[in-house]
Design a protein around this motif. Structure first.
Motif, PDB file in Angstrom:
ATOM      1  N   LEU A  14       0.821  -1.209   0.000  1.00 19.53           N
ATOM      2  CA  LEU A  14       0.000   0.000   0.000  1.00 19.53           C
ATOM      3  C   LEU A  14       0.857   1.260   0.000  1.00 19.53           C
ATOM      4  O   LEU A  14       0.543   2.234  -0.671  1.00 19.53           O
ATOM      5  CB  LEU A  14      -0.930   0.001   1.220  1.00 19.53           C
ATOM      6  CG  LEU A  14      -1.916   1.148   1.342  1.00 19.53           C
ATOM      7  CD1 LEU A  14      -2.898   1.146   0.185  1.00 19.53           C
ATOM      8  CD2 LEU A  14      -2.670   1.053   2.658  1.00 19.53           C
ATOM      9  N   PHE A  15       1.971   1.237   0.722  1.00 18.62           N
ATOM     10  CA  PHE A  15       2.769   2.441   0.876  1.00 18.62           C
ATOM     11  C   PHE A  15       4.082   2.429   0.102  1.00 18.62           C
ATOM     12  O   PHE A  15       4.824   3.400   0.140  1.00 18.62           O
ATOM     13  CB  PHE A  15       3.074   2.692   2.361  1.00 18.62           C
ATOM     14  CG  PHE A  15       1.854   3.088   3.136  1.00 18.62           C
ATOM     15  CD1 PHE A  15       1.260   4.317   2.941  1.00 18.62           C
ATOM     16  CD2 PHE A  15       1.275   2.223   4.044  1.00 18.62           C
ATOM     17  CE1 PHE A  15       0.128   4.686   3.644  1.00 18.62           C
ATOM     18  CE2 PHE A  15       0.151   2.585   4.756  1.00 18.62           C
ATOM     19  CZ  PHE A  15      -0.423   3.819   4.549  1.00 18.62           C
ATOM     20  N   ASP A  16       4.406   1.333  -0.582  1.00 14.08           N
ATOM     21  CA  ASP A  16       5.695   1.245  -1.281  1.00 14.08           C
ATOM     22  C   ASP A  16       5.458   0.662  -2.665  1.00 14.08           C
ATOM     23  O   ASP A  16       5.138  -0.510  -2.809  1.00 14.08           O
ATOM     24  CB  ASP A  16       6.647   0.362  -0.467  1.00 14.08           C
ATOM     25  CG  ASP A  16       8.037   0.275  -1.058  1.00 14.08           C
ATOM     26  OD1 ASP A  16       8.254   0.709  -2.211  1.00 14.08           O
ATOM     27  OD2 ASP A  16       8.918  -0.254  -0.358  1.00 14.08           O
ATOM     28  N   ARG A  17       5.589   1.507  -3.684  1.00  8.81           N
ATOM     29  CA  ARG A  17       5.304   1.095  -5.062  1.00  8.81           C
ATOM     30  C   ARG A  17       6.176  -0.083  -5.490  1.00  8.81           C
ATOM     31  O   ARG A  17       5.710  -1.013  -6.125  1.00  8.81           O
ATOM     32  CB  ARG A  17       5.497   2.271  -6.007  1.00  8.81           C
ATOM     33  CG  ARG A  17       5.095   1.969  -7.430  1.00  8.81           C
ATOM     34  CD  ARG A  17       5.142   3.203  -8.255  1.00  8.81           C
ATOM     35  NE  ARG A  17       4.232   4.159  -7.615  1.00  8.81           N
ATOM     36  CZ  ARG A  17       3.551   5.063  -8.252  1.00  8.81           C
ATOM     37  NH1 ARG A  17       3.668   5.200  -9.533  1.00  8.81           N
ATOM     38  NH2 ARG A  17       2.741   5.878  -7.618  1.00  8.81           N
ATOM     39  N   ALA A  18       7.461  -0.062  -5.144  1.00  8.82           N
ATOM     40  CA  ALA A  18       8.363  -1.155  -5.531  1.00  8.82           C
ATOM     41  C   ALA A  18       7.936  -2.461  -4.871  1.00  8.82           C
ATOM     42  O   ALA A  18       7.947  -3.526  -5.503  1.00  8.82           O
ATOM     43  CB  ALA A  18       9.802  -0.812  -5.162  1.00  8.82           C
ATOM     44  N   ALA A  19       7.533  -2.382  -3.605  1.00  6.43           N
ATOM     45  CA  ALA A  19       7.064  -3.588  -2.910  1.00  6.43           C
ATOM     46  C   ALA A  19       5.778  -4.096  -3.555  1.00  6.43           C
ATOM     47  O   ALA A  19       5.579  -5.311  -3.690  1.00  6.43           O
ATOM     48  CB  ALA A  19       6.839  -3.298  -1.426  1.00  6.43           C
ATOM     49  N   VAL A 133      -9.865  -2.966 -11.092  1.00  6.97           N
ATOM     50  CA  VAL A 133     -10.920  -2.800 -10.084  1.00  6.97           C
ATOM     51  C   VAL A 133     -10.435  -1.913  -8.936  1.00  6.97           C
ATOM     52  O   VAL A 133     -11.250  -1.402  -8.175  1.00  6.97           O
ATOM     53  CB  VAL A 133     -11.417  -4.156  -9.536  1.00  6.97           C
ATOM     54  CG1 VAL A 133     -12.111  -4.952 -10.619  1.00  6.97           C
ATOM     55  CG2 VAL A 133     -10.283  -4.955  -8.921  1.00  6.97           C
ATOM     56  N   ALA A 134      -9.128  -1.723  -8.822  1.00  6.52           N
ATOM     57  CA  ALA A 134      -8.615  -0.802  -7.814  1.00  6.52           C
ATOM     58  C   ALA A 134      -8.841   0.650  -8.240  1.00  6.52           C
ATOM     59  O   ALA A 134      -8.914   1.542  -7.406  1.00  6.52           O
ATOM     60  CB  ALA A 134      -7.120  -1.049  -7.588  1.00  6.52           C
ATOM     61  N   LEU A 152     -19.583   9.747 -13.267  1.00  3.46           N
ATOM     62  CA  LEU A 152     -18.647   9.754 -12.153  1.00  3.46           C
ATOM     63  C   LEU A 152     -19.394  10.087 -10.865  1.00  3.46           C
ATOM     64  O   LEU A 152     -20.001  11.143 -10.742  1.00  3.46           O
ATOM     65  CB  LEU A 152     -17.533  10.776 -12.400  1.00  3.46           C
ATOM     66  CG  LEU A 152     -16.425  10.820 -11.359  1.00  3.46           C
ATOM     67  CD1 LEU A 152     -15.666   9.491 -11.329  1.00  3.46           C
ATOM     68  CD2 LEU A 152     -15.484  11.967 -11.631  1.00  3.46           C
ATOM     69  N   VAL A 153     -19.371   9.160  -9.924  1.00  3.88           N
ATOM     70  CA  VAL A 153     -20.013   9.373  -8.625  1.00  3.88           C
ATOM     71  C   VAL A 153     -19.003   9.967  -7.651  1.00  3.88           C
ATOM     72  O   VAL A 153     -19.327  10.859  -6.880  1.00  3.88           O
ATOM     73  CB  VAL A 153     -20.594   8.044  -8.080  1.00  3.88           C
ATOM     74  CG1 VAL A 153     -21.194   8.230  -6.703  1.00  3.88           C
ATOM     75  CG2 VAL A 153     -21.635   7.486  -9.051  1.00  3.88           C
ATOM     76  N   HIS A 154     -17.778   9.478  -7.673  1.00  8.84           N
ATOM     77  CA  HIS A 154     -16.698   9.989  -6.818  1.00  8.84           C
ATOM     78  C   HIS A 154     -15.393   9.843  -7.588  1.00  8.84           C
ATOM     79  O   HIS A 154     -15.151   8.802  -8.191  1.00  8.84           O
ATOM     80  CB  HIS A 154     -16.643   9.191  -5.507  1.00  8.84           C
ATOM     81  CG  HIS A 154     -15.647   9.733  -4.533  1.00  8.84           C
ATOM     82  ND1 HIS A 154     -14.315   9.405  -4.588  1.00  8.84           N
ATOM     83  CD2 HIS A 154     -15.794  10.584  -3.493  1.00  8.84           C
ATOM     84  CE1 HIS A 154     -13.678  10.030  -3.608  1.00  8.84           C
ATOM     85  NE2 HIS A 154     -14.549  10.760  -2.931  1.00  8.84           N
ATOM     86  N   PRO A 155     -14.538  10.874  -7.581  1.00 13.09           N
ATOM     87  CA  PRO A 155     -13.328  10.822  -8.410  1.00 13.09           C
ATOM     88  C   PRO A 155     -12.231   9.898  -7.882  1.00 13.09           C
ATOM     89  O   PRO A 155     -11.298   9.584  -8.593  1.00 13.09           O
ATOM     90  CB  PRO A 155     -12.841  12.272  -8.420  1.00 13.09           C
ATOM     91  CG  PRO A 155     -13.366  12.843  -7.150  1.00 13.09           C
ATOM     92  CD  PRO A 155     -14.683  12.167  -6.909  1.00 13.09           C
ATOM     93  N   GLY A 156     -12.329   9.439  -6.654  1.00 10.98           N
ATOM     94  CA  GLY A 156     -11.285   8.603  -6.079  1.00 10.98           C
ATOM     95  C   GLY A 156     -10.066   9.431  -5.700  1.00 10.98           C
ATOM     96  O   GLY A 156      -9.967  10.609  -6.044  1.00 10.98           O
ATOM     97  N   TRP A 157      -9.149   8.811  -4.975  1.00 12.93           N
ATOM     98  CA  TRP A 157      -7.935   9.487  -4.526  1.00 12.93           C
ATOM     99  C   TRP A 157      -6.744   8.575  -4.758  1.00 12.93           C
ATOM    100  O   TRP A 157      -6.860   7.354  -4.686  1.00 12.93           O
ATOM    101  CB  TRP A 157      -8.004   9.809  -3.030  1.00 12.93           C
ATOM    102  CG  TRP A 157      -9.123  10.724  -2.653  1.00 12.93           C
ATOM    103  CD1 TRP A 157     -10.295  10.382  -2.043  1.00 12.93           C
ATOM    104  CD2 TRP A 157      -9.188  12.134  -2.846  1.00 12.93           C
ATOM    105  NE1 TRP A 157     -11.073  11.493  -1.846  1.00 12.93           N
ATOM    106  CE2 TRP A 157     -10.419  12.585  -2.335  1.00 12.93           C
ATOM    107  CE3 TRP A 157      -8.327  13.066  -3.402  1.00 12.93           C
ATOM    108  CZ2 TRP A 157     -10.805  13.906  -2.349  1.00 12.93           C
ATOM    109  CZ3 TRP A 157      -8.711  14.396  -3.426  1.00 12.93           C
ATOM    110  CH2 TRP A 157      -9.939  14.812  -2.896  1.00 12.93           C
TER     111      TRP A 157
END
Length: 185
Positions: A14-19, A133-134, A152-157
Motif C-alpha cells: 500500500l505504501f511502497d510502489r516497488a514492494a 478494479v482498484a 462519475l459518482v466519486h473521483p477517487g484518490w
C-alpha cells in the motif's frame, strides 16, 4: 503466520510502489517458479560460512507511522475513540473541525494526494475496457463486458508521493501509536 505475512504484504504494498510490484510479480508467477527447489549439485556442495549479517535497524510499519503522525498533530485517534453519544451534534462538530483541519495539514505535509479521475462528480467519463478494479468500482450494474461510458459518482484518490517521518525508536516500541501522557501528582 500466513495472516501476518498477508497483512505485512498488504501494508508494505500500500505504501511502497516497488514492494507492490514485487508482490504482484510473486502472485502472478506460476506456482513452480515461486518455489525454489535446491538443485542436486547445490545440495551436495559444502556451504561456505558467511559472517553474520548485522542486525537491521528497528523499523515501524508505515501505517503505524501515519497514525502516530495524525494522532500527534491532530489527536485523530482520540476523536475517533471518544464516546460521542454524550455530546450534542454541535459539540462534536466543534471538536471535529480543528481535528480535520490538522489532519489535512499533516496529510498535505507527508503525502501528495490527487484525484484519481480529473473530472467532476456527475460528469460522463469513459472507463477503459481493461480498467483495474482498484481504479474503478461500478456502483449498481456494470456494463455487460467492456468498460464504457459512466457517470462519475466519486473521483477517487491516489497518493502520488509519500514522505513519512523516519522512525528511530526501539523495536519493542514499533507498534506504539502515541505514548501515555503522565504528570507529577
Amino acid at each position: 503466520m500466513r495472516l501476518g505475512i498477508a497483512l505485512r504484504a498488504f501494508w508494505k504494498a500500500l505504501f511502497d510502489r516497488a514492494a507492490a510490484e514485487r508482490v504482484a510479480i510473486a502472485l502472478d508467477a506460476p506456482i513452480d517458479a515461486r518455489i525454489e527447489q535446491p538443485t542436486p549439485a547445490a545440495a551436495s556442495e559444502p556451504t561456505a560460512k558467511t559472517a553474520p549479517s548485522p542486525k537491521p535497524a528497528p523499523a515501524q510499519n508505515p501505517a503505524i507511522t501515519l497514525l502516530a503522525t495524525l494522532q500527534r498533530d491532530a489527536r485523530l485517534i482520540d476523536l475517533i475513540y471518544e464516546d460521542l453519544d454524550q455530546y450534542q451534534d454541535a459539540q462534536v462538530g466543534a471538536a471535529a473541525r480543528p481535528c480535520l483541519k490538522q489532519c489535512r495539514q499533516s496529510l498535505d505535509r507527508i503525502l501528495k494526494i490527487d484525484k484519481l479521475v480529473a473530472s467532476n462528480e456527475s460528469e460522463a467519463i469513459t472507463v477503459p475496457a481493461d480498467a483495474s478494479v482498484a481504479r474503478y468500482r461500478w456502483i449498481g450494474e456494470s456494463p455487460a463486458s467492456d468498460g464504457g461510458t459512466a457517470k462519475l459518482v466519486h473521483p477517487g484518490w491516489q497518493a502520488t508521493e509519500m514522505q513519512l517521518p523516519q522512525w528511530s525508536g526501539q523495536a519493542a516500541d514499533a507498534e506504539i501509536i502515541a505514548p501515555a501522557q503522565v504528570s507529577a501528582s
